[in-house]
Motif scaffolding. Sequence first.
Motif, PDB file in Angstrom:
ATOM      1  N   THR A  31       0.816  -1.213   0.000  1.00  0.00           N
ATOM      2  CA  THR A  31       0.000   0.000   0.000  1.00  0.00           C
ATOM      3  C   THR A  31       0.854   1.269   0.000  1.00  0.00           C
ATOM      4  OG1 THR A  31      -0.162  -0.169   2.403  1.00  0.00           O
ATOM      5  CG2 THR A  31      -1.948  -1.118   1.115  1.00  0.00           C
ATOM      6  N   SER A  32       1.969   1.249   0.723  1.00  0.00           N
ATOM      7  CA  SER A  32       2.855   2.412   0.771  1.00  0.00           C
ATOM      8  C   SER A  32       4.176   1.987   1.379  1.00  0.00           C
ATOM      9  CB  SER A  32       2.239   3.545   1.602  1.00  0.00           C
ATOM     10  OG  SER A  32       2.082   3.143   2.953  1.00  0.00           O
ATOM     11  N   ARG A  33       5.194   2.818   1.166  1.00  0.00           N
ATOM     12  CA  ARG A  33       6.501   2.568   1.768  1.00  0.00           C
ATOM     13  C   ARG A  33       6.979   3.828   2.454  1.00  0.00           C
ATOM     14  NH1 ARG A  33      10.974   0.895  -2.018  1.00  0.00           N
ATOM     15  NH2 ARG A  33      12.084   0.853  -0.040  1.00  0.00           N
ATOM     16  N   PRO A  34       7.697   3.686   3.584  1.00  0.00           N
ATOM     17  CA  PRO A  34       8.254   4.877   4.222  1.00  0.00           C
ATOM     18  C   PRO A  34       9.238   5.566   3.290  1.00  0.00           C
ATOM     19  CG  PRO A  34       8.407   2.936   5.649  1.00  0.00           C
ATOM     20  CD  PRO A  34       8.018   2.453   4.307  1.00  0.00           C
ATOM     21  N   THR A  35       9.301   6.869   3.360  1.00  0.00           N
ATOM     22  CA  THR A  35      10.283   7.615   2.573  1.00  0.00           C
ATOM     23  C   THR A  35      11.512   7.889   3.423  1.00  0.00           C
ATOM     24  OG1 THR A  35       9.271   9.715   3.219  1.00  0.00           O
ATOM     25  CG2 THR A  35       8.481   8.679   1.178  1.00  0.00           C
ATOM     26  N   GLY A  36      12.627   8.154   2.780  1.00  0.00           N
ATOM     27  CA  GLY A  36      13.841   8.502   3.500  1.00  0.00           C
ATOM     28  C   GLY A  36      14.558   7.333   4.131  1.00  0.00           C
ATOM     29  N   VAL A  37      14.148   6.106   3.776  1.00  0.00           N
ATOM     30  CA  VAL A  37      14.766   4.937   4.390  1.00  0.00           C
ATOM     31  C   VAL A  37      16.255   4.870   4.059  1.00  0.00           C
ATOM     32  CG1 VAL A  37      14.818   2.418   4.334  1.00  0.00           C
ATOM     33  CG2 VAL A  37      12.638   3.611   4.515  1.00  0.00           C
ATOM     34  N   ALA A  38      16.625   5.179   2.822  1.00  0.00           N
ATOM     35  CA  ALA A  38      18.024   5.073   2.407  1.00  0.00           C
ATOM     36  C   ALA A  38      18.922   6.015   3.206  1.00  0.00           C
ATOM     37  CB  ALA A  38      18.159   5.349   0.919  1.00  0.00           C
ATOM     38  N   THR A  39      18.433   7.215   3.510  1.00  0.00           N
ATOM     39  CA  THR A  39      19.267   8.177   4.233  1.00  0.00           C
ATOM     40  C   THR A  39      19.393   7.820   5.714  1.00  0.00           C
ATOM     41  OG1 THR A  39      17.356   9.631   4.577  1.00  0.00           O
ATOM     42  CG2 THR A  39      18.749  10.057   2.647  1.00  0.00           C
ATOM     43  N   ASP A  40      18.480   6.990   6.234  1.00  0.00           N
ATOM     44  CA  ASP A  40      18.602   6.566   7.629  1.00  0.00           C
ATOM     45  C   ASP A  40      19.867   5.755   7.862  1.00  0.00           C
ATOM     46  OD1 ASP A  40      16.189   7.740   8.306  1.00  0.00           O
ATOM     47  OD2 ASP A  40      15.033   5.940   7.882  1.00  0.00           O
ATOM     48  N   THR A  41      20.400   5.151   6.803  1.00  0.00           N
ATOM     49  CA  THR A  41      21.595   4.321   6.926  1.00  0.00           C
ATOM     50  C   THR A  41      22.867   5.159   6.967  1.00  0.00           C
ATOM     51  OG1 THR A  41      20.383   2.630   5.683  1.00  0.00           O
ATOM     52  CG2 THR A  41      22.735   2.278   5.946  1.00  0.00           C
ATOM     53  N   LEU A  42      22.780   6.426   6.583  1.00  0.00           N
ATOM     54  CA  LEU A  42      23.945   7.316   6.623  1.00  0.00           C
ATOM     55  C   LEU A  42      24.357   7.614   8.072  1.00  0.00           C
ATOM     56  CD1 LEU A  42      22.913   9.826   3.825  1.00  0.00           C
ATOM     57  CD2 LEU A  42      24.851   8.233   3.744  1.00  0.00           C
ATOM     58  N   PRO A  43      25.592   8.081   8.294  1.00  0.00           N
ATOM     59  CA  PRO A  43      26.058   8.364   9.659  1.00  0.00           C
ATOM     60  C   PRO A  43      25.194   9.386  10.384  1.00  0.00           C
ATOM     61  CG  PRO A  43      27.910   8.335   8.137  1.00  0.00           C
ATOM     62  CD  PRO A  43      26.664   8.264   7.297  1.00  0.00           C
ATOM     63  N   LYS A  44      24.956   9.127  11.659  1.00  0.00           N
ATOM     64  CA  LYS A  44      24.230  10.044  12.531  1.00  0.00           C
ATOM     65  C   LYS A  44      25.144  10.689  13.577  1.00  0.00           C
ATOM     66  CE  LYS A  44      20.876   8.724  10.133  1.00  0.00           C
ATOM     67  NZ  LYS A  44      20.617   9.564   8.938  1.00  0.00           N
ATOM     68  N   ILE A  45      26.348  10.177  13.706  1.00  0.00           N
ATOM     69  CA  ILE A  45      27.366  10.767  14.567  1.00  0.00           C
ATOM     70  C   ILE A  45      28.383  11.453  13.665  1.00  0.00           C
ATOM     71  CG2 ILE A  45      29.218  10.323  16.224  1.00  0.00           C
ATOM     72  CD1 ILE A  45      26.520   9.884  17.468  1.00  0.00           C
ATOM     73  N   SER A  46      28.621  12.715  13.875  1.00  0.00           N
ATOM     74  CA  SER A  46      29.563  13.439  13.029  1.00  0.00           C
ATOM     75  C   SER A  46      30.997  13.019  13.333  1.00  0.00           C
ATOM     76  CB  SER A  46      29.411  14.943  13.242  1.00  0.00           C
ATOM     77  OG  SER A  46      30.435  15.644  12.568  1.00  0.00           O
ATOM     78  N   SER A  47      31.792  12.792  12.294  1.00  0.00           N
ATOM     79  CA  SER A  47      33.194  12.416  12.497  1.00  0.00           C
ATOM     80  C   SER A  47      34.004  13.561  13.094  1.00  0.00           C
ATOM     81  CB  SER A  47      33.818  11.978  11.169  1.00  0.00           C
ATOM     82  OG  SER A  47      33.784  13.038  10.231  1.00  0.00           O
ATOM     83  N   SER A  48      33.464  14.791  13.035  1.00  0.00           N
ATOM     84  CA  SER A  48      34.173  15.935  13.613  1.00  0.00           C
ATOM     85  C   SER A  48      33.807  16.163  15.073  1.00  0.00           C
ATOM     86  CB  SER A  48      33.867  17.200  12.808  1.00  0.00           C
ATOM     87  OG  SER A  48      32.480  17.513  12.863  1.00  0.00           O
ATOM     88  N   GLY A  49      32.892  15.360  15.619  1.00  0.00           N
ATOM     89  CA  GLY A  49      32.500  15.512  17.013  1.00  0.00           C
ATOM     90  C   GLY A  49      33.581  15.031  17.960  1.00  0.00           C
ATOM     91  N   SER A  50      33.455  15.410  19.230  1.00  0.00           N
ATOM     92  CA  SER A  50      34.471  15.063  20.223  1.00  0.00           C
ATOM     93  C   SER A  50      34.153  13.780  20.976  1.00  0.00           C
ATOM     94  CB  SER A  50      34.637  16.209  21.226  1.00  0.00           C
ATOM     95  OG  SER A  50      33.402  16.488  21.872  1.00  0.00           O
ATOM     96  N   SER A  51      32.983  13.185  20.734  1.00  0.00           N
ATOM     97  CA  SER A  51      32.644  11.918  21.388  1.00  0.00           C
ATOM     98  C   SER A  51      31.567  11.212  20.575  1.00  0.00           C
ATOM     99  CB  SER A  51      32.164  12.157  22.829  1.00  0.00           C
ATOM    100  OG  SER A  51      30.920  12.843  22.823  1.00  0.00           O
ATOM    101  N   GLY A  52      31.248  10.002  21.007  1.00  0.00           N
ATOM    102  CA  GLY A  52      30.237   9.209  20.319  1.00  0.00           C
ATOM    103  C   GLY A  52      30.867   8.169  19.408  1.00  0.00           C
ATOM    104  N   TRP A  53      30.027   7.266  18.912  1.00  0.00           N
ATOM    105  CA  TRP A  53      30.498   6.183  18.051  1.00  0.00           C
ATOM    106  C   TRP A  53      29.350   5.712  17.161  1.00  0.00           C
ATOM    107  CZ3 TRP A  53      27.783   1.626  18.545  1.00  0.00           C
ATOM    108  CH2 TRP A  53      27.027   1.472  19.717  1.00  0.00           C
TER     109      TRP A  53
END
Length: 421
Positions: free
Chosen positions: A83-105
Amino acid sequence: MKHETPCPMCNQCSQPYISHGNNRTSHIHVFQNSRVHFRIKMLAFLLVPVLAISSAASAHLVPLDIFGRAAISPYNNCSGTLTSRPTGVATDTLPKISSSGSSGWERWDLTLYQTGVLLNLRWVQGDPASHASKPSNGTFELSAAFDNGTVYETRLTGQNLTVSGSSPYSISIGQNTLTWDDSQAWFNTSLNLNGLTASIATESIMLDSFSPYAGGVVGQLTKGLFSDIPVTRGRSNIGSIQFPWGEKVPLLARSILSHMFATKPVQTLAVSYGVLNLRSVGSQFTDSFIYENSRATDTSVYNAFYLGRAESRNSGFEPYTIYAGTNSDLLSVSQINTTSTEAQLSGCSHTNFVPFTWNYTLPSPALELTDSAGGITKFFISSAVSTLEPFGTDPVQVETGTALGYTYQAAGSSGEGSRFR
């Protein structure tokens, strides 16, 4: 990124193949007119709740897309038609933690299994178990567990994770790259490190991802720990891997891709967690069931479920003819333990109100990895499960198949409360 042309590679069928450029092609075989039985030997997992990412000032988060929302759609359908598919699924796989940040993984795991070998390919930015994690420190790791008991591991570390933020999307550490596009139909992998090379095309059968729903928040495995599964049911059936000693292994593997990130060390957010991916195939359908379970450090236990079906239509499969997720009023799971799982799409006439039942045995882990804080991740594969599933007016006995899964347990914890029960 891709074009469909008549298949120049296969003399067994006339299905289209996908050309990805650079002389790489992917070929789609469709199950038709022959009964394919799946017997799936199952795994028992330590599963832990998913938590929303904290807003620590020291961490730099990029936009979370689907993560953190209070609702997700569709994950509730019994029509027999997509009936329908969620949009933006492909971009959800991109990084959510910035490589320039000072913490996180952040971490992506592509796990593949075929007779003879289990492979886990891992892209990581930062150290998931360290309080001093620096996202700018990227690592690629490959682990191979052979059926004869041999384990091979290699890694490349100290490099930035590089990203392509437009389609075709990609993440890379050194010459080790994972690429996909907006369709999410194919996830292509190329590897070159320490004498090992590989080119792998992974077909995503269900064409969608699944996220847990702990505390009513999309993507939470436990509080502060986010997760999703961009490939819920994959076939890595194009390509090969060549090891440094010269052995070249053609791939006809089943696979799953998982994605996880947080701003704090994993052991401060989860005592244990696990993901179990059951898959079964009939002559006219293919089903995928995912169970996620997690236990937070405050002893809270969370569960997430997903059930999706694709049915053969004309020359291919139509995905999501039925589907339901944790936040659905359609899907209920009445039993999960170390030997069986039973799920029901209540009120679903398209499945004739018949439950989905998987019976299995618990295998020993095929591979164990230990993180910098002593936490252990165990990978399981199983290839002997019996199932009873609805299709049309009668239950269908599906006798062969595969299960893939993994569990995490923090150092010094018992993991109680987070196993299949």
